[in-house]
Design a protein around this motif. Sequence first.
Motif, PDB file in Angstrom:
ATOM      1  N   ASP A 108      -7.318   2.146   0.104  1.00  0.00           N
ATOM      2  CA  ASP A 108      -6.282   1.117  -0.069  1.00  0.00           C
ATOM      3  C   ASP A 108      -5.781   0.530   1.248  1.00  0.00           C
ATOM      4  OD1 ASP A 108      -6.180   0.700  -2.775  1.00  0.00           O
ATOM      5  OD2 ASP A 108      -4.697   2.264  -3.154  1.00  0.00           O
ATOM      6  N   PRO A 109      -5.290   1.344   2.192  1.00  0.00           N
ATOM      7  CA  PRO A 109      -4.814   0.750   3.452  1.00  0.00           C
ATOM      8  C   PRO A 109      -5.944   0.162   4.291  1.00  0.00           C
ATOM      9  CG  PRO A 109      -4.721   3.144   3.577  1.00  0.00           C
ATOM     10  CD  PRO A 109      -5.032   2.795   2.155  1.00  0.00           C
TER      11      PRO A 109
ATOM     12  N   LYS B 290       0.815  -1.218   0.000  1.00  0.00           N
ATOM     13  CA  LYS B 290       0.000   0.000   0.000  1.00  0.00           C
ATOM     14  C   LYS B 290       0.849   1.268   0.000  1.00  0.00           C
ATOM     15  CE  LYS B 290      -2.664  -1.903  -1.264  1.00  0.00           C
ATOM     16  NZ  LYS B 290      -3.429  -1.739  -2.511  1.00  0.00           N
TER      17      LYS B 290
ATOM     18  N   THR C  74       1.525   2.787   7.494  1.00  0.00           N
ATOM     19  CA  THR C  74       1.344   2.756   6.039  1.00  0.00           C
ATOM     20  C   THR C  74       1.493   4.148   5.452  1.00  0.00           C
ATOM     21  OG1 THR C  74      -0.205   0.906   6.311  1.00  0.00           O
ATOM     22  CG2 THR C  74      -0.188   2.019   4.186  1.00  0.00           C
TER      23      THR C  74
ATOM     24  N   ASP D 129      -6.570  -3.455   2.362  1.00  0.00           N
ATOM     25  CA  ASP D 129      -5.431  -4.341   2.150  1.00  0.00           C
ATOM     26  C   ASP D 129      -4.429  -4.356   3.294  1.00  0.00           C
ATOM     27  OD1 ASP D 129      -6.235  -5.291  -0.372  1.00  0.00           O
ATOM     28  OD2 ASP D 129      -5.531  -3.456  -1.325  1.00  0.00           O
TER      29      ASP D 129
END
Length: 759
Positions: A719-720, A210, A576, A723
């Motif tokens: 996204d984070p 990510k 992240t 995933d």
Amino acid sequence: MLVYSFIAIGVCAIALFAASHYYSSVKTTAGDIEVEAKAETASENVYRKMLELAGIIRDGANEFMKTQYRYIIVVLIGVTLFNALFIELSTGVTLLLGALMSSCGCIMSMKAATYANVVTAYVAKKTKSIRITGAFALLGGAVPGLCISAFGLLGFVLVRIVFGISRDAVGYSIVTGIACNPSTQRFVAYSFGCSMIALFNRVSGGIFTKAADMSSDLVGKVVIGVDEDDYRIPSVAADFIGDNVNDVGGNGSDLLESYVAAIASVVMAGVDLAKTDAQAHAVASFAIAIAASGLLASLVALASVLVKVDKGLKKILADPDVQLTKEDSTRSLKFLDSVMLSSAFITIVSTIIFAFVFFGNDPLEGFKMGWISPAVAPIIGIVSGILITKITEYYTSLASKAVEDTANNAPHGAAFLVTSIDAWGYISVFTPVLIIVVSGIIAYLVCGMFGIGCTAIGMLSFVTSPVSIDAFGPIADNAGGIVESCIKDSKDASATRKVTDVCDAEGNTRAAVAKGFAIGGAAGATLSLNFTYLTIIMKYNISPESLSLANPFVTYAATFGGAFVCLFMGWLLMNTKAAARSMEAESLRQLMIDAPVTYNEKGEKQIDYSKGAIFLGKMLPDYLQCIRIATQEAVHRMVKPTLVVILAPVIVGFVLGPAANGGMITGATIMAVSMAIFMGNSGGIADNAKKFIEAGMLEGHLKGSYAHKMAVEGDTIGDPRKDVVGVDLDILIKLSATVSITLAPLFCQFNVLGLFGLI
């Protein structure tokens, strides 16, 4: 009843043989690309580029795994020694076996994906067939699917055969002398080993992928205005690597852990209910038989699709001008559904047969419907798993109302967009949780505590199919990126990209569906493990009354469990974000080389990256530097979140006692299940809202528009979530429960409050 264990080993061997055959097919086709690369002219240079980029992805993925395992081995040695000395000697051996099996499944999955990506891109270019290209991505995905189930089940069966099982077995800690039942503790330790590998793979792999994905998206689509898969973006190779190490390897080890935990929970609950060793053996054989039948069913379902398509591919490669059959020219990828449904149906039939074989003459206490009860509970799990996947698809697919509404809010700015993502994400939580609750209650009414574990094993028995379909997504995504990077200027680039775009969009939905399936299975397995933990501590004179919410220690510990989940999520998001910032800074640093810099009237710095050395073709991006940064950031930042998951139940159990720890893991489970579904679905909605606009489905707003840039921002928020955070919560609850069961005898004998007579 050991005969069924040996049959299960045979099934595992067949599955691993099939996986090696599929892997060989992928590598053989990769060899065909090398032949074509040697034959093409210097002006074409398409296949050479594809092989070069695939080589960078493969080498980067291997280096990441090597770096990560240097840390994993250190922690693994410490935990193994603790188990062997403080729990029971043989549990250290089974813990190592679990770690080994999980590692084998993860590494083989990743290696297969790093060949399947370039082969899928090649097949798309050669055939222009969505069906054949999608099926070849599934061929690559079948290797992870088969390896995960086969390695997980193989290790479990070996523990059963080598060490046996007995309801009255007694073992002692070398250091403390505390007694336990080593028969069941060995299975818990095996699951513990799988859990540790899954957690490290998921946390570090998630941060890696990510960080690279977010930086590529923002630099490409927002800062510069090109596709995030453009080969000139320095972080693009790291993004491709992340798809393999996390979305394939990490997801595989995650579901392997759920699979093993489900089998272990059934065996532990059943052994506790068994009145004789014969019943205990029946329970273990039943769990192994269902898992083996699910693996075999998935193998048959996959083969029925892949054999047919492989013939079509060979015809086209032999003669590029051959006419596609009507079936192969279709745009449909419905065969993905047929794999899931057919494997589920075969598993249901075999479950009924095995229930009669093992419990027809000697049902366990609590089976309200006799031998039918242990068949009903797994079938409920299978049906609920399919329902959860369909509900997830309903909310996250490109055609869903949630995705369309979110895309419609993109032109109005980030506030409306993010509010829509969050709102639909929260709404999507209710129905899956309701299904988990209702299925668990029905299973309990029909089959007692044993039934709760059976729902999880039913849902995960054919895990080969969802893992294979889930791996289809990142392989198709990688293939699309390779096409974008390597054949952008080719005459058939547009037609090829259309093929990979359809597969990529389908893969994105399937990935979101697999995440829903994973949390459903994790919830069932964890709840069963939690009940097993409570059963174990009650054997050490912990009264049922002390485990109720009337006990303040339990209530406050449950509250702490929910807060602990929030802390874990926050750390993951912060880590992240920090890694993505480092990647973005490095990408922009490279792109700034020789780029003209101007200042506007307000004195703000403006850089024209499109006129820099990389975009003008004067130099190549330094992919390796970005890969090194991503690896260092991911491995460094995985330590704190992973250790806190292991240490939280240890601290609570040794300080506040076993009852409070039961409250903590229960509170954590309640919070984590809902948040995992929210994170997965909201991330999937954000991702497909971006794709909705890119596909031209939002009238008046195309790629590069303000609405598209807002959707890209929304996707990088999602996204984070999907995933990193959502998938890691699955492991958090299972690992917390497994650690608690492992240390339960010690919590009961040694805790601070008990030492001072406060509980």
